[in-house]
Design a protein around this motif. Structure first.
Motif, mmCIF file in Angstrom:
data_model
loop_
_atom_site.group_PDB
_atom_site.id
_atom_site.type_symbol
_atom_site.label_atom_id
_atom_site.label_comp_id
_atom_site.label_asym_id
_atom_site.label_seq_id
_atom_site.Cartn_x
_atom_site.Cartn_y
_atom_site.Cartn_z
ATOM 1 N N UNK A 1 0.839 -1.175 0.000
ATOM 2 C CA UNK A 1 0.000 0.000 0.000
ATOM 3 C C UNK A 1 0.890 1.246 0.000
ATOM 4 N N UNK A 2 0.548 2.193 -0.845
ATOM 5 C CA UNK A 2 1.311 3.433 -0.964
ATOM 6 C C UNK A 2 1.053 4.341 0.239
ATOM 7 N N UNK A 3 2.133 4.902 0.780
ATOM 8 C CA UNK A 3 2.005 5.873 1.865
ATOM 9 C C UNK A 3 1.487 7.178 1.286
ATOM 10 N N UNK A 4 0.438 7.726 1.878
ATOM 11 C CA UNK A 4 -0.165 8.978 1.418
ATOM 12 C C UNK A 4 0.365 10.134 2.253
ATOM 13 N N UNK A 5 0.552 11.270 1.609
ATOM 14 C CA UNK A 5 1.123 12.449 2.267
ATOM 15 C C UNK A 5 0.010 13.381 2.736
ATOM 16 N N UNK A 6 0.052 13.711 4.033
ATOM 17 C CA UNK A 6 -0.939 14.601 4.635
ATOM 18 C C UNK A 6 -0.220 15.830 5.177
ATOM 19 N N UNK A 7 -0.748 17.006 4.828
ATOM 20 C CA UNK A 7 -0.263 18.252 5.403
ATOM 21 C C UNK A 7 -1.299 18.730 6.407
ATOM 22 N N UNK A 8 -0.869 18.945 7.658
ATOM 23 C CA UNK A 8 -1.732 19.459 8.716
ATOM 24 C C UNK A 8 -1.350 20.917 8.952
ATOM 25 N N UNK A 9 -2.329 21.811 8.759
ATOM 26 C CA UNK A 9 -2.103 23.242 8.965
ATOM 27 C C UNK A 9 -3.004 23.682 10.119
ATOM 28 N N UNK A 10 -2.388 23.969 11.256
ATOM 29 C CA UNK A 10 -3.142 24.346 12.459
ATOM 30 C C UNK A 10 -2.161 25.024 13.415
ATOM 31 N N UNK A 11 -2.601 26.085 14.076
ATOM 32 C CA UNK A 11 -1.713 26.804 14.990
ATOM 33 C C UNK A 11 -1.546 26.112 16.341
ATOM 34 N N UNK A 12 -2.334 25.094 16.617
ATOM 35 C CA UNK A 12 -2.269 24.366 17.884
ATOM 36 C C UNK A 12 -1.181 23.291 17.788
ATOM 37 N N UNK A 13 -0.010 23.589 18.346
ATOM 38 C CA UNK A 13 1.146 22.697 18.240
ATOM 39 C C UNK A 13 0.874 21.333 18.876
ATOM 40 N N UNK A 14 0.233 21.316 20.024
ATOM 41 C CA UNK A 14 -0.064 20.051 20.704
ATOM 42 C C UNK A 14 -0.972 19.174 19.847
ATOM 43 N N UNK A 15 -2.004 19.770 19.283
ATOM 44 C CA UNK A 15 -2.932 19.019 18.429
ATOM 45 C C UNK A 15 -2.223 18.488 17.188
ATOM 46 N N UNK A 16 -1.435 19.323 16.532
ATOM 47 C CA UNK A 16 -0.791 18.873 15.296
ATOM 48 C C UNK A 16 0.215 17.756 15.561
ATOM 49 N N UNK A 17 0.917 17.823 16.686
ATOM 50 C CA UNK A 17 1.861 16.750 17.007
ATOM 51 C C UNK A 17 1.117 15.445 17.289
ATOM 52 N N UNK A 18 -0.022 15.544 18.002
ATOM 53 C CA UNK A 18 -0.832 14.345 18.273
ATOM 54 C C UNK A 18 -1.369 13.759 16.969
ATOM 55 N N UNK A 19 -1.820 14.612 16.066
ATOM 56 C CA UNK A 19 -2.321 14.125 14.775
ATOM 57 C C UNK A 19 -1.207 13.441 13.995
ATOM 58 N N UNK A 20 -0.036 14.051 13.979
ATOM 59 C CA UNK A 20 1.107 13.473 13.259
ATOM 60 C C UNK A 20 1.464 12.092 13.823
ATOM 61 N N UNK A 21 1.598 12.020 15.130
ATOM 62 C CA UNK A 21 1.966 10.754 15.774
ATOM 63 C C UNK A 21 0.927 9.670 15.479
ATOM 64 N N UNK A 22 -0.345 9.998 15.657
ATOM 65 C CA UNK A 22 -1.407 9.002 15.464
ATOM 66 C C UNK A 22 -1.572 8.596 14.002
ATOM 67 N N UNK A 23 -1.502 9.548 13.093
ATOM 68 C CA UNK A 23 -1.652 9.204 11.679
ATOM 69 C C UNK A 23 -0.464 8.396 11.178
ATOM 70 N N UNK A 24 0.736 8.775 11.584
ATOM 71 C CA UNK A 24 1.912 8.023 11.139
ATOM 72 C C UNK A 24 1.979 6.641 11.779
ATOM 73 N N UNK A 25 1.394 6.480 12.951
ATOM 74 C CA UNK A 25 1.375 5.168 13.612
ATOM 75 C C UNK A 25 0.585 4.133 12.808
ATOM 76 N N UNK A 26 -0.302 4.579 11.933
ATOM 77 C CA UNK A 26 -1.059 3.653 11.085
ATOM 78 C C UNK A 26 -0.188 3.033 9.998
ATOM 79 N N UNK A 27 0.987 3.634 9.780
ATOM 80 C CA UNK A 27 1.919 3.217 8.723
ATOM 81 C C UNK A 27 1.349 3.468 7.328
ATOM 82 N N UNK A 28 0.262 4.231 7.255
ATOM 83 C CA UNK A 28 -0.378 4.534 5.970
ATOM 84 C C UNK A 28 -0.100 5.953 5.495
#
Length: 124
Positions: A1-28
């Motif tokens: 399965x091809x890894x898809x690239x997601x750009x998260x644009x949000x001023x909330x640093x805590x939220x964006x880091x949580x989104x990055x960690x959780x989305x990348x943990x899927x390995x997708x």
């Protein structure tokens, strides 16, 4: 399965880091974060995302203005954008945790991760 690239644009640093960690943990997904709305277009042009998660309310430039700038760039015009907002609650959106406004998919904060992945899959 091809890894898809997601750009998260949000001023909330805590939220964006949580989104990055959780989305990348899927390995997708490979996730790039931009916390400065004024740099969003430049970051998107260099990262070339498959999909963008964009906060509605940010300092300097709101999500609508960022969205217009992204859609105005020929290389990004067809990139799907999901708006992320705290202006609508999960109680208001119900079980789906998402809705459409002006033809644009939106997801309520706080984000339910499993619903976020579903909405990303639908819009990719």
């Amino acid at each position: 399965m091809k890894t898809r690239k997601i750009l998260v644009i949000d001023d909330d640093v805590t939220l964006t880091m949580a989104m990055k960690i959780n989305l990348e943990a899927t390995k997708r997904f490979e996730v790039c974060v931009e916390n400065d709305a004024l740099k969003a277009l430049t970051t998107a042009q260099s990262f070339k995302p498959d999909i963008i998660l964009l906060d509605v309310v940010m300092p300097g430039m709101d999500g609508g203005d960022v969205c217009s700038a992204l859609k105005g760039d020929a290389s990004l015009a067809s990139t799907p954008i999901i708006m992320v907002t705290a202006l609508v609650s999960n109680d208001e959106t119900g079980e789906d945790a998402s809705f459409h406004q002006g033809g644009m998919p939106m997801i309520a904060k706080p984000i339910r991760f499993e619903k976020l992945v579903e909405i990303i899959d639908i819009n990719l």
